[in-house]
Design an enzyme around this catalytic site. Structure first.
Site, PDB file in Angstrom:
ATOM      1  N   ASP A   1       0.756  -1.279  -0.150  1.00  0.00           N
ATOM      2  CA  ASP A   1      -0.013   0.035  -0.116  1.00  0.00           C
ATOM      3  C   ASP A   1       1.029   1.229   0.140  1.00  0.00           C
ATOM      4  O   ASP A   1       0.398   2.506  -0.292  1.00  0.00           O
ATOM      5  CB  ASP A   1      -0.826   0.009   1.069  1.00  0.00           C
ATOM      6  CG  ASP A   1      -0.406  -0.017   2.417  1.00  0.00           C
ATOM      7  OD1 ASP A   1       0.891  -0.135   2.723  1.00  0.00           O
ATOM      8  OD2 ASP A   1      -0.917   0.150   3.620  1.00  0.00           O
ATOM      9  N   SER A   2       2.230   1.068   0.148  1.00  0.00           N
ATOM     10  CA  SER A   2       3.025   2.135  -0.224  1.00  0.00           C
ATOM     11  C   SER A   2       3.001   2.636  -1.517  1.00  0.00           C
ATOM     12  O   SER A   2       3.357   3.723  -1.990  1.00  0.00           O
ATOM     13  CB  SER A   2       4.664   1.834   0.255  1.00  0.00           C
ATOM     14  OG  SER A   2       4.762   0.648  -0.819  1.00  0.00           O
TER      15      SER A   2
ATOM     16  N   LYS B   1      -1.467  -9.404   3.053  1.00  0.00           N
ATOM     17  CA  LYS B   1      -0.701  -8.743   3.956  1.00  0.00           C
ATOM     18  C   LYS B   1      -1.374  -7.985   4.687  1.00  0.00           C
ATOM     19  O   LYS B   1      -2.394  -7.337   4.272  1.00  0.00           O
ATOM     20  CB  LYS B   1       0.626  -8.212   3.637  1.00  0.00           C
ATOM     21  CG  LYS B   1       1.445  -7.560   4.966  1.00  0.00           C
ATOM     22  CD  LYS B   1       2.682  -7.126   4.485  1.00  0.00           C
ATOM     23  CE  LYS B   1       2.975  -5.760   4.002  1.00  0.00           C
ATOM     24  NZ  LYS B   1       2.340  -4.521   4.947  1.00  0.00           N
TER      25      LYS B   1
ATOM     26  N   GLU C   1      -1.328  -5.336   8.522  1.00  0.00           N
ATOM     27  CA  GLU C   1      -0.667  -4.597   9.657  1.00  0.00           C
ATOM     28  C   GLU C   1      -1.440  -4.850  11.090  1.00  0.00           C
ATOM     29  O   GLU C   1      -2.700  -4.781  11.073  1.00  0.00           O
ATOM     30  CB  GLU C   1      -0.727  -3.163   9.323  1.00  0.00           C
ATOM     31  CG  GLU C   1       0.088  -2.792   7.925  1.00  0.00           C
ATOM     32  CD  GLU C   1       0.286  -1.292   7.780  1.00  0.00           C
ATOM     33  OE1 GLU C   1       0.016  -0.465   8.776  1.00  0.00           O
ATOM     34  OE2 GLU C   1       0.946  -0.886   6.834  1.00  0.00           O
TER      35      GLU C   1
ATOM     36  N   GLU D   1       8.942  -3.511  10.852  1.00  0.00           N
ATOM     37  CA  GLU D   1       9.403  -2.645  10.356  1.00  0.00           C
ATOM     38  C   GLU D   1       9.902  -1.407  11.264  1.00  0.00           C
ATOM     39  O   GLU D   1       9.356  -1.185  12.344  1.00  0.00           O
ATOM     40  CB  GLU D   1       8.148  -1.768   9.568  1.00  0.00           C
ATOM     41  CG  GLU D   1       8.622  -0.592   8.718  1.00  0.00           C
ATOM     42  CD  GLU D   1       7.750   0.115   7.646  1.00  0.00           C
ATOM     43  OE1 GLU D   1       6.645  -0.713   7.251  1.00  0.00           O
ATOM     44  OE2 GLU D   1       7.889   1.237   7.119  1.00  0.00           O
TER      45      GLU D   1
END
Ligand code: KIV
Length: 330
Positions: A63-64, A132, A134, A202
């Protein structure tokens, strides 16, 4: 009638033989042998082709994309439909990497049903191999568990979670106090227990990443987390040094090594193109490849005059007699 092969058309090239696909089994096998796992983001067909042919194991449609492709300041605005469009393009460009699609903010946190619905779309429409998500707390663990029980592989993500910057207080490192480090470990452990096959770590100190990697029995994929993870991930644009324009430079994170300065190469090429077009140097004969026989040109000129297209007919006459309207050389 003979079928037209793509390599005979204007834009396509010859087809290369398909290499063998990376699967969850191959990733688990690398992990159990202690071999580093490589992951890079990709967002479209060309970036997928580059990442895939470089031999990277996992290709993440992150989603970056909201930041490095759409130009937003955070990952929050990207929608599931937009992510699906990027996933589809990436799946067309990849022949061997294991494909992971990021579930965007707002697509999985509300309920297990919502999470499963979004994950299923990522698989059916986006043609991903896994998703994925978060975060390791409450609803997100429930979401991970529900998705895994549907038969979809899930990668977790702890430490700095860009989708939660509102409550985390911005893009900042995590696990810099003992309390926070243990919380990150607990969250990762919960994701593992929910059935995640790997977890992204991260922006945590290397010692925290080392502790977590030793504790877990699934791979840790680090980004800004030092060398002691089971694998590493970087964002395509950061790794390639894509955003190196003095007026538009988005910040490249401190932890990112730039393996190239592609932004400068792109700028240089575009400036050359601009100069050559404005100076009428491009396209010259070499890049004007399509031919028409002389008798067809004569016939065309005659037809144009008959139909009253005199400017067009004059242009042809000039060409035929060697007087070009605008002289161009290669
Ligand atoms: O969206 C993304 O690119 C990511 C990576 C930073 C792991 O989540």
């Amino acid at each position: 009638m003979a079928s037209i092969q793509p390599e005979h058309t204007v834009y396509s090239g010859p087809k290369a033989p398909s290499p063998k696909r990376i699967t969850l089994r191959s990733i688990r096998s690398k992990y159990s042998k202690g071999e580093p796992i490589t992951m890079v983001t990709a967002y479209d067909y060309p970036s997928a082709v580059h990442v895939d042919t470089a031999g990277i194991d996992i290709l993440l449609v992150g989603d970056s994309v909201a930041m490095v492709v759409h130009g937003h300041d955070t990952t929050l605005p990207v929608t599931l439909d937009e992510m699906l469009m990027h996933c589809k393009a990436v799946s067309r460009g990849s022949q061997r990497a294991f494909l992971v699609g990021d579930l965007p903010f707002g697509s999985y946190e509300t309920s297990a049903e919502q999470a499963v619905r979004s994950a299923v779309r990522m698989m059916k429409e986006g043609l991903m191999d896994a998703v994925k998500l978060e975060g390791g707390g409450g609803a997100r663990v429930v979401a991970a568990k529900a998705i895994v029980s549907t038969g979809v592989a899930v990668m977790g993500h702890v430490g700095l979670m860009p989708q939660s910057i509102s409550v985390l207080g911005g893009f900042r490192p995590h696990g810099q106090t003992a309390r926070e480090a243990v919380r990150v470990l607990r969250e990762a452990r919960d994701l593992q227990e929910a059935g995640c096959f790997a977890v992204v770590l991260e922006c945590v100190p290397p010692v925290v990443a080392a502790a977590l990697t030793r504790e877990l029995s699934i791979p840790t994929i680090g980004i800004g987390a030092g060398p002691y993870c089971s694998g590493q991930v970087l964002v395509y644009h950061d790794l390639l040094g894509m955003m190196q324009h003095p007026h538009h430079a988005k910040v490249t994170p401190k932890f990112c090594k730039q393996y190239a300065a592609v932004g400068a190469i792109i700028q240089d090429a575009l400036q050359q193109y601009h100069a050559e077009v404005t100076q009428r140097q491009f396209p010259g004969p070499k890049h004007s490849p399509y031919v028409i026989e002389d008798r067809e040109v004569e016939e065309m000129e005659r037809m144009l005059r008959d139909e009253g297209f005199h400017a067009a007919a004059d242009a042809i006459e000039e060409q035929v007699h060697g007087h070009r309207v605008t002289p161009i050389s290669d």
